[in-house]
Design a protein around this motif. Structure first.
Motif, PDB file in Angstrom:
ATOM      1  N   ALA A 180      54.644  45.573  30.420  1.00 56.10           N
ATOM      2  CA  ALA A 180      54.012  46.294  31.315  1.00 56.10           C
ATOM      3  C   ALA A 180      53.450  47.614  30.713  1.00 56.10           C
ATOM      4  O   ALA A 180      52.353  48.013  31.136  1.00 56.10           O
ATOM      5  N   ALA A 181      54.104  48.097  29.769  1.00 57.81           N
ATOM      6  CA  ALA A 181      53.311  49.265  28.840  1.00 57.81           C
ATOM      7  C   ALA A 181      51.915  49.059  28.435  1.00 57.81           C
ATOM      8  O   ALA A 181      50.793  49.842  28.470  1.00 57.81           O
ATOM      9  N   TYR A 182      51.816  47.734  27.927  1.00 61.78           N
ATOM     10  CA  TYR A 182      50.342  47.278  27.359  1.00 61.78           C
ATOM     11  C   TYR A 182      49.647  47.101  28.610  1.00 61.78           C
ATOM     12  O   TYR A 182      48.213  47.610  28.608  1.00 61.78           O
ATOM     13  N   THR A 183      50.162  46.708  29.685  1.00 59.05           N
ATOM     14  CA  THR A 183      49.123  46.613  30.893  1.00 59.05           C
ATOM     15  C   THR A 183      48.855  47.788  31.469  1.00 59.05           C
ATOM     16  O   THR A 183      47.653  47.876  31.876  1.00 59.05           O
ATOM     17  N   ILE A 184      49.613  48.670  31.482  1.00 56.32           N
ATOM     18  CA  ILE A 184      49.427  50.131  32.118  1.00 56.32           C
ATOM     19  C   ILE A 184      48.292  50.641  31.232  1.00 56.32           C
ATOM     20  O   ILE A 184      47.327  51.426  31.759  1.00 56.32           O
ATOM     21  N   LEU A 185      48.502  50.765  29.821  1.00 61.07           N
ATOM     22  CA  LEU A 185      47.438  51.340  29.191  1.00 61.07           C
ATOM     23  C   LEU A 185      46.176  50.606  29.148  1.00 61.07           C
ATOM     24  O   LEU A 185      45.186  51.541  29.233  1.00 61.07           O
ATOM     25  N   PHE A 194      49.105  35.849  38.261  1.00 57.02           N
ATOM     26  CA  PHE A 194      48.160  36.239  37.070  1.00 57.02           C
ATOM     27  C   PHE A 194      48.037  37.940  37.384  1.00 57.02           C
ATOM     28  O   PHE A 194      47.214  38.429  38.351  1.00 57.02           O
ATOM     29  N   ALA A 195      48.434  38.759  36.712  1.00 61.68           N
ATOM     30  CA  ALA A 195      48.196  40.367  37.171  1.00 61.68           C
ATOM     31  C   ALA A 195      47.045  40.913  36.855  1.00 61.68           C
ATOM     32  O   ALA A 195      46.564  41.563  37.545  1.00 61.68           O
ATOM     33  N   VAL A 196      46.299  40.640  35.634  1.00 58.84           N
ATOM     34  CA  VAL A 196      45.101  40.824  35.309  1.00 58.84           C
ATOM     35  C   VAL A 196      44.107  39.758  35.116  1.00 58.84           C
ATOM     36  O   VAL A 196      44.608  38.882  34.514  1.00 58.84           O
ATOM     37  N   PHE A 197      42.883  40.175  35.069  1.00 62.66           N
ATOM     38  CA  PHE A 197      41.880  39.018  34.814  1.00 62.66           C
ATOM     39  C   PHE A 197      41.593  38.719  33.385  1.00 62.66           C
ATOM     40  O   PHE A 197      41.654  37.707  33.064  1.00 62.66           O
ATOM     41  N   TRP A 257      41.347  46.281  31.193  1.00 63.75           N
ATOM     42  CA  TRP A 257      41.742  45.221  32.202  1.00 63.75           C
ATOM     43  C   TRP A 257      41.546  45.840  33.602  1.00 63.75           C
ATOM     44  O   TRP A 257      41.641  47.105  33.894  1.00 63.75           O
ATOM     45  N   THR A 258      41.451  44.734  34.492  1.00 66.22           N
ATOM     46  CA  THR A 258      41.504  45.034  35.909  1.00 66.22           C
ATOM     47  C   THR A 258      42.354  44.198  36.557  1.00 66.22           C
ATOM     48  O   THR A 258      42.556  42.754  36.317  1.00 66.22           O
ATOM     49  N   ALA A 259      43.388  44.687  37.506  1.00 64.33           N
ATOM     50  CA  ALA A 259      44.094  43.913  37.981  1.00 64.33           C
ATOM     51  C   ALA A 259      43.884  43.256  39.148  1.00 64.33           C
ATOM     52  O   ALA A 259      42.655  43.591  40.018  1.00 64.33           O
ATOM     53  N   THR A 260      44.108  41.884  39.304  1.00 67.01           N
ATOM     54  CA  THR A 260      43.663  40.901  39.977  1.00 67.01           C
ATOM     55  C   THR A 260      43.634  41.423  41.760  1.00 67.01           C
ATOM     56  O   THR A 260      42.873  41.178  42.115  1.00 67.01           O
ATOM     57  N   HIS A 261      44.687  41.993  41.857  1.00 61.96           N
ATOM     58  CA  HIS A 261      44.723  42.424  43.390  1.00 61.96           C
ATOM     59  C   HIS A 261      43.923  43.348  43.948  1.00 61.96           C
ATOM     60  O   HIS A 261      43.888  43.730  45.026  1.00 61.96           O
TER      61      HIS A 261
END
Length: 310
Positions: A135-140, A182-185, A147-151
């Protein structure tokens, strides 16, 4: 002068999105009003472009309220909104410095134990889970824009697609499945999508799964075209994802059996006798049977189209 749609202003020839900041979080957010150019003079386009902007602002307001309460955990989306807001408020013109600070905060909180560092190495934290590290990597990466969130753009996409209500609901349902998986593209691989397809095929026909992926492909192409993401759907969503079906006698027979069969006269009478007291439903069944209309066509038929000679 006609009234503008909600959350829109047009001070000159360009529409702007706007949202008042509630008084209880104005000091935290540092402003009384959100305001952003949508870079279009079309009200229709502005109504579409405002959706993700307003959603992000509302998340920032929610985060601001949560941040004022001790011990309340924030989701990934809320942390992304929080850090983006902090950079916008406190590092205007120095965004790289703000991003570096976010990196240091997340690194110390989730990834490495700075209290046990020596001259050369900062050891990894052992008191955080793999999910928290991920989650930390995703947030950064989302805060940095890599990165772009899919939703994030689902509502915007459906609004501009001009689907019928039924198709819009179907699209939203299928995209929700995709976004939950899938959280991010940018980190989706063909192998991951192929594994997802195989799971879907456990309970669905291949043509149904292909239809679901069709919605995903159209949405992803929309995000790519609008430069919301750099990930290329053509490199991931390929025909090789689907399992090869050998045309044997058994598979052909299965396909034939799976095809929808027409109702018989006996079926028609069974339907009517199943709910004899529901006069509205029986009338709809009769109307569909004698006209050949589909459900949505029958239900959307205005009374003015029903004439006494028909």
């Amino acid at each position: 002068m006609s009234k503008l749609p909600p959350y829109l202003e047009k001070p000159w020839n360009v529409y702007h999105a706007t949202l008042k900041v509630p008084k209880d979080v104005q000091s935290f957010i540092g402003r009384k009003k959100f305001y952003k150019s949508l870079e279009t003079d079309s009200v229709g386009e502005a109504n579409i472009r405002k959706l993700p902007v307003i959603a992000e602002w509302k998340t920032q307001i929610k985060v601001a309220r949560a941040a004022q309460k001790d011990g309340q955990n924030l989701s990934v989306d809320e942390q992304v909104a929080y850090y983006k807001g902090e950079i916008e408020r406190n590092f205007k013109g120095y965004e790289a410095d703000g991003l570096m600070l976010v990196h240091d905060i997340l690194d110390e909180k989730y990834l490495r134990n700075h209290n046990q560092q020596d001259m050369t190495v900062i050891p990894a934290r052992t008191d955080t889970t793999d999910a928290e590290k991920k989650a930390a990597y995703t947030i950064l990466n989302r805060v940095s824009g890599d990165w772009t969130a899919t939703h994030e753009r689902v509502d915007e996409f459906i609004a501009q697609a001009q689907y019928t209500p039924q198709t819009a609901d179907e699209c939203r349902t299928n995209l929700r499945l995709f976004c939950d998986r899938f959280a991010v593209f940018e980190v989706i691989s063909e192998e991951q999508v192929e594994a997802w397809i195989l799971e879907l095929l456990q309970g669905l026909q291949l043509r149904t799964v292909k239809k679901k992926i069709g919605f995903v492909r159209t949405y992803w192409n929309y995000c790519k075209k609008r430069r919301y993401t750099t990930a290329n759907p053509s490199a991931v969503l390929t025909d090789s994802m689907y399992p090869k079906v050998q045309k044997t006698k058994a598979t052909v027979t299965e396909v034939v059996k799976a095809k929808r069969k027409a109702f018989t006269v006996d079926d028609y009478h069974k339907l009517l006798s199943a709910k004899p007291d529901d006069h509205a439903l029986c009338d709809l069944i009769r109307l569909a049977a004698y006209t050949g209309c589909r459900r949505e066509e029958v239900c959307s038929m205005p009374l003015r189209n029903v004439l006494s000679d028909r």
